[in-house]
Write an enzyme that holds these catalytic residues in place. Structure first.
Site, PDB file in Angstrom:
ATOM      1  N   ARG A  86      10.682  50.074  17.730  1.00 41.36           N
ATOM      2  CA  ARG A  86      11.806  49.546  16.944  1.00 41.36           C
ATOM      3  C   ARG A  86      11.225  48.741  15.798  1.00 41.36           C
ATOM      4  O   ARG A  86      10.617  47.688  16.005  1.00 41.36           O
ATOM      5  CB  ARG A  86      12.682  48.661  17.835  1.00 41.36           C
ATOM      6  CG  ARG A  86      13.897  48.054  17.116  1.00 41.36           C
ATOM      7  CD  ARG A  86      14.935  49.103  16.820  1.00 41.36           C
ATOM      8  NE  ARG A  86      16.227  48.524  16.527  1.00 41.36           N
ATOM      9  CZ  ARG A  86      16.842  48.595  15.332  1.00 41.36           C
ATOM     10  NH1 ARG A  86      16.243  49.194  14.317  1.00 41.36           N
ATOM     11  NH2 ARG A  86      18.037  48.070  15.170  1.00 41.36           N
ATOM     12  N   ASP A 137      11.692  44.940  15.287  1.00 42.05           N
ATOM     13  CA  ASP A 137      11.118  44.113  16.359  1.00 42.05           C
ATOM     14  C   ASP A 137       9.606  43.963  16.223  1.00 42.05           C
ATOM     15  O   ASP A 137       9.069  42.860  16.399  1.00 42.05           O
ATOM     16  CB  ASP A 137      11.409  44.734  17.731  1.00 42.05           C
ATOM     17  CG  ASP A 137      12.825  44.468  18.212  1.00 42.05           C
ATOM     18  OD1 ASP A 137      13.545  43.715  17.554  1.00 42.05           O
ATOM     19  OD2 ASP A 137      13.198  45.047  19.249  1.00 42.05           O
ATOM     20  N   THR A 138       8.910  45.064  15.961  1.00 41.50           N
ATOM     21  CA  THR A 138       7.455  45.039  16.127  1.00 41.50           C
ATOM     22  C   THR A 138       6.657  45.643  14.977  1.00 41.50           C
ATOM     23  O   THR A 138       5.424  45.638  15.030  1.00 41.50           O
ATOM     24  CB  THR A 138       7.048  45.780  17.423  1.00 41.50           C
ATOM     25  OG1 THR A 138       7.340  47.178  17.282  1.00 41.50           O
ATOM     26  CG2 THR A 138       7.770  45.210  18.637  1.00 41.50           C
ATOM     27  N   ARG A 139       7.322  46.182  13.956  1.00 43.24           N
ATOM     28  CA  ARG A 139       6.583  46.874  12.896  1.00 43.24           C
ATOM     29  C   ARG A 139       5.531  45.978  12.247  1.00 43.24           C
ATOM     30  O   ARG A 139       4.410  46.399  11.971  1.00 43.24           O
ATOM     31  CB  ARG A 139       7.526  47.401  11.815  1.00 43.24           C
ATOM     32  CG  ARG A 139       6.801  48.132  10.674  1.00 43.24           C
ATOM     33  CD  ARG A 139       7.751  48.537   9.564  1.00 43.24           C
ATOM     34  NE  ARG A 139       8.740  49.473  10.027  1.00 43.24           N
ATOM     35  CZ  ARG A 139       8.533  50.785  10.170  1.00 43.24           C
ATOM     36  NH1 ARG A 139       7.339  51.287   9.893  1.00 43.24           N
ATOM     37  NH2 ARG A 139       9.498  51.584  10.590  1.00 43.24           N
ATOM     38  N   GLU A 175      14.388  59.740  19.666  1.00 38.27           N
ATOM     39  CA  GLU A 175      12.948  59.957  19.796  1.00 38.27           C
ATOM     40  C   GLU A 175      12.556  60.014  21.264  1.00 38.27           C
ATOM     41  O   GLU A 175      11.792  60.881  21.686  1.00 38.27           O
ATOM     42  CB  GLU A 175      12.160  58.828  19.127  1.00 38.27           C
ATOM     43  CG  GLU A 175      11.998  58.936  17.642  1.00 38.27           C
ATOM     44  CD  GLU A 175      11.126  57.813  17.084  1.00 38.27           C
ATOM     45  OE1 GLU A 175      11.085  57.684  15.852  1.00 38.27           O
ATOM     46  OE2 GLU A 175      10.497  57.079  17.868  1.00 38.27           O
TER      47      GLU A 175
END
Length: 212
Positions: free
Chosen positions: A30, A33-35, A97
């Site tokens: 996501r 959130d975490t990129r 995905e």
């Protein structure tokens, strides 16, 4: 806490050996959130370890479907690492995905390695906590297409039962930008080494499998 494997998820099969792989690893995550923290540092570590990794750097505009190129990238990856974060289930593209990834696990023996990042496997498996809130919204939005919603639920239930790694967000992936002897001052030293060891195991396990 990192899970231990009752059996290796990296065992090869005849169908997987026959498949043509374009990537070693596909990262599902996501973005909001975490990129810019954990996933970014994980991606850097994978590349530095010589592991050919696909990461989608483009956020899909609202209303668009997953591109055929992205679906092909999933199909062409030997391993998928799924980073389950608090708001993973709020993205229908992440869920699409995941459905595709688990289809590849079944049909071409793709290895699926979950990372439970600041979320509990039980929340993923049972759609509780922040995942429950996400599905309240999905069920309202897709009330005419509950089959889709149920596919998403089934995919999360399956993925939540897979052996993987559990990490909290305290270090935000800084293990890859600081040497092990020089962790950031604001990070608890015990937690820092715990995360360093667990993610080092991820990289090591992937290298062993890829070199089979």
């Amino acid at each position: 806490m990192a899970s231990t494997y009752s059996e290796s998820p990296f065992s090869s099969s005849s169908s997987s050996s026959r498949h043509r792989w374009n990537y070693d690893v596909f990262l599902s995550f996501r973005g909001e959130d975490t990129r810019k923290n954990f996933t970014d540092h994980l991606y850097t570590a994978l590349i530095q370890a010589g592991i050919h990794t696909f990461r989608d750097d483009n956020e899909l505009p609202r209303g668009e479907e997953i591109s055929p190129q992205l679906l092909m990238a999933i199909e062409g990856s030997r391993i998928s690492i799924v980073v389950f974060s608090k708001h993973y289930a709020s993205s229908r593209w992440c869920l699409d995905e995941l459905v595709k990834i688990l289809g590849c696990r079944q049909n071409i023996d793709q290895v699926v390695l979950p990372v439970f990042y600041d979320t509990e496997p039980s929340d993923v498996r049972k759609q509780t906590g922040s995942y429950a809130k996400a599905f309240d919204e999905h069920e309202e939005r897709f009330k005419e297409d509950m089959e889709k919603v149920n596919r998403w639920r089934g995919a999360l239930a399956e993925a939540g039962n897979l052996s993987g790694y559990g990490l909290n967000n305290e270090a935000n992936g800084y293990i890859f930008t600081f040497s092990v002897t020089d962790p950031p001052a604001h990070i608890n030293i015990n937690n820092f080494f715990f995360i360093f060891i667990n993610l080092s195991l991820i990289i090591f396990s992937l290298q062993l499998y890829i070199n089979l």
